[in-house]
Scaffold this active site. Structure first.
Site, PDB file in Angstrom:
ATOM      1  N   LYS A  80      13.732  -6.821  -1.443  1.00 55.88           N
ATOM      2  CA  LYS A  80      12.270  -6.887  -1.126  1.00 55.88           C
ATOM      3  C   LYS A  80      12.602  -8.519  -0.604  1.00 55.88           C
ATOM      4  O   LYS A  80      13.317  -9.293  -0.986  1.00 55.88           O
ATOM      5  CB  LYS A  80      11.601  -6.825  -2.391  1.00 55.88           C
ATOM      6  CG  LYS A  80      10.048  -6.509  -2.115  1.00 55.88           C
ATOM      7  CD  LYS A  80       9.882  -5.321  -1.765  1.00 55.88           C
ATOM      8  CE  LYS A  80       8.062  -5.093  -1.713  1.00 55.88           C
ATOM      9  NZ  LYS A  80       7.634  -3.666  -1.544  1.00 55.88           N
TER      10      LYS A  80
ATOM     11  N   GLY B 202      -9.950   6.179  -5.327  1.00 55.51           N
ATOM     12  CA  GLY B 202      -9.330   5.194  -4.103  1.00 55.51           C
ATOM     13  C   GLY B 202      -9.223   6.209  -2.993  1.00 55.51           C
ATOM     14  O   GLY B 202      -8.218   7.243  -2.992  1.00 55.51           O
TER      15      GLY B 202
ATOM     16  N   GLY C 178      -8.669   5.588   0.144  1.00 55.92           N
ATOM     17  CA  GLY C 178      -7.966   4.912   1.339  1.00 55.92           C
ATOM     18  C   GLY C 178      -7.185   5.691   2.095  1.00 55.92           C
ATOM     19  O   GLY C 178      -7.256   6.678   2.333  1.00 55.92           O
ATOM     20  N   LYS C 179      -5.994   4.882   2.631  1.00 54.72           N
ATOM     21  CA  LYS C 179      -5.300   5.518   3.541  1.00 54.72           C
ATOM     22  C   LYS C 179      -4.670   6.913   2.955  1.00 54.72           C
ATOM     23  O   LYS C 179      -4.474   8.194   3.346  1.00 54.72           O
ATOM     24  CB  LYS C 179      -4.261   4.695   4.095  1.00 54.72           C
ATOM     25  CG  LYS C 179      -4.736   3.522   4.989  1.00 54.72           C
ATOM     26  CD  LYS C 179      -3.591   2.802   5.709  1.00 54.72           C
ATOM     27  CE  LYS C 179      -3.112   1.916   4.828  1.00 54.72           C
ATOM     28  NZ  LYS C 179      -3.761   0.824   4.147  1.00 54.72           N
ATOM     29  N   VAL C 180      -4.091   6.693   1.753  1.00 54.76           N
ATOM     30  CA  VAL C 180      -3.241   7.615   0.931  1.00 54.76           C
ATOM     31  C   VAL C 180      -4.440   8.508   0.311  1.00 54.76           C
ATOM     32  O   VAL C 180      -4.063   9.840   0.512  1.00 54.76           O
ATOM     33  CB  VAL C 180      -2.349   7.085  -0.187  1.00 54.76           C
ATOM     34  CG1 VAL C 180      -1.791   8.348  -0.684  1.00 54.76           C
ATOM     35  CG2 VAL C 180      -1.187   6.193   0.652  1.00 54.76           C
ATOM     36  N   GLY C 181      -5.372   8.100  -0.329  1.00 51.01           N
ATOM     37  CA  GLY C 181      -6.186   9.059  -1.044  1.00 51.01           C
ATOM     38  C   GLY C 181      -6.943   9.941  -0.018  1.00 51.01           C
ATOM     39  O   GLY C 181      -7.145  11.071  -0.477  1.00 51.01           O
TER      40      GLY C 181
END
Ligand SMILES: NC(=O)c1ccc[n+]([C@@H]2O[C@H](COP(=O)([O-])OP(=O)(O)OC[C@H]3O[C@@H](n4cnc5c(N)ncnc54)[C@H](O)[C@@H]3O)[C@@H](O)[C@H]2O)c1
Length: 360
Positions: free
Chosen positions: A83, A183, A185-188
């Protein structure tokens, strides 16, 4: 900190390599952490964040790169864990020269580290970094990239949830279960689609009115509640944290009604030991880094030349991995989070050892 201590020193972090990179003129200050290359080149995103100090940036990169080694190992990838962090406020200092300077430092590692997006870095940034290095994933589709990684993240979370449902209720489906998604969002959003398609009853919440509008328009059958506290305390079978980290703290776990927790959010366990509290309450927690690996599987596929169907097949295997972890947890009498760590360490040791067999 013990970064440069030897691996048999208990104070050691166990990292293979930690690289400090600086380009004064562009303002770049970056740290690349490589925890392990036992399974292959280290892959993990670049976090661009205004850390309070260099120590804080270092502590984060050490922690995150270790986490990636475990995540990539359990995702079945031939990739190690790394990372990077860029220290600074991306709103103020992100520029083409800074990103390209960073790309040149990534290139100097000769493929020991592949980067990707993380907090504060986006697909467009990866395209800029890619002008200086081959060792970058998470690029735009126009540049041979995998595009939005939340597609397979959500698919993988759904697979992990199916495995948990099978473990608890006997069948790998969420049909007829009440699933709370925190949530959207994009994933939810993608996850909600999979759950509705599977016949689950979805109850959801988000702080963003636009996300609520989206769900009302797309899935009118989804019930909405005011906030996460109301969701957690409601009569749900499965809790899916898909917003921020730390979702499973002493307060939430004490009132949680669900029998299963499976969600996309990173670092769901607020503190060490909370996995034991969950287990004592009879709540099955599927480790976040296992079930949310679909995104890294998606971007890792770029290294071979992106193929969505191949990447999806790999993300589908999160179902098998989750099953194996739950089986091992029962067999060894430990929480799934501990079983997952053991499985990852086993793969790193057993497959990593094969590199000691000389090829020529
Ligand atoms: N996108 C990926 O590929 C990916 C991969 C692995 C892990 N994750 C993790 O999954 C989580 C979700 O990722 P995302 O890409 O969907 O992020 P996102 O920013 O698109 O969505 C997060 C959503 O959570 C909502 N939210 C924030 N605080 C909230 C609160 N207190 N209560 C209810 N809702 C709240 C936001 O309004 C937003 O709609 C993050 O923790 C992320 O680190 C994402």
């Amino acid at each position: 900190m013990g970064v440069f201590a030897t691996t048999d020193d208990p104070g050691s972090t166990g990292h293979e390599q930690v690289v400090f990179c600086q380009d004064k003129q562009s303002g770049l200050k970056a740290i690349i952490g490589i925890y392990s290359t036992a399974l292959g080149p280290a892959l993990g995103g670049t976090r661009f964040y205004p850390y309070a100090s260099e120590e804080a940036a270092l502590a984060d990169v050490l922690d995150l790169s270790r986490g990636m080694a475990y995540k990539n190992a359990l995702a079945g990838l031939d990739l190690g864990g790394g990372k990077a962090v860029i220290w600074g406020d991306p709103e103020r200092i992100k520029s083409e020269p800074l990103l390209r300077a960073y790309g040149r430092f990534v290139e100097t590692l000769g493929g020991r580290y592949y980067t990707a997006c993380d907090v504060g870095t986006y697909v467009a940034d990866m395209d800029v970094i890619a002008r200086e290095t081959r060792y970058v994933t998470g690029r735009s589709v126009e540049h041979g990239g995998a595009g939005d990684s939340s597609v397979l993240t959500a698919w993988g979370v759904f697979q992990g949830m199916r495995a948990a449902a099978e473990h608890v209720w006997g069948a790998p489906t969420l049909a007829g279960r009440r699933v709370g998604v925190a949530g959207l969002g994009k994933v939810g959003k993608y996850l909600t689609g999979h759950l509705v398609g599977d016949g689950a009853e979805v109850v959801a919440t988000d702080v963003n009115p636009k996300a609520l509008e989206w769900v009302r328009a797309t899935h009118p059958q989804v019930e909405l509640v005011d906030d996460t506290a109301a969701l957690v305390a409601s009569d749900i079978d499965v809790y899916a944290p898909c917003a921020l980290g730390g979702a499973l703290n002493d307060d939430t776990v004490a009132v949680l009604q669900a029998k299963v927790v499976t969600g996309a959010a990173n670092n769901q366990l607020a503190h060490p030991g909370i996995e034991k509290v969950l287990a004592d309450r009879g709540i099955l927690y599927t480790p976040d880094y296992v079930v949310n690996a679909g995104g890294v599987i998606q971007v890792a596929d770029e290294i071979e030349g992106f193929n969505f169907e191949r990447a999806k097949l790999r993300a589908t295997r999160i179902y098998d991995t989750t099953r194996e972890i739950l089986r091992l947890a029962d067999e060894e009498g430990v929480p799934p989070a501990v079983a997952a760590d053991r499985l990852a360490e086993r793969r790193m040791a057993e497959v990593g050892r094969l590199r000691t067999i000389r090829l020529r």
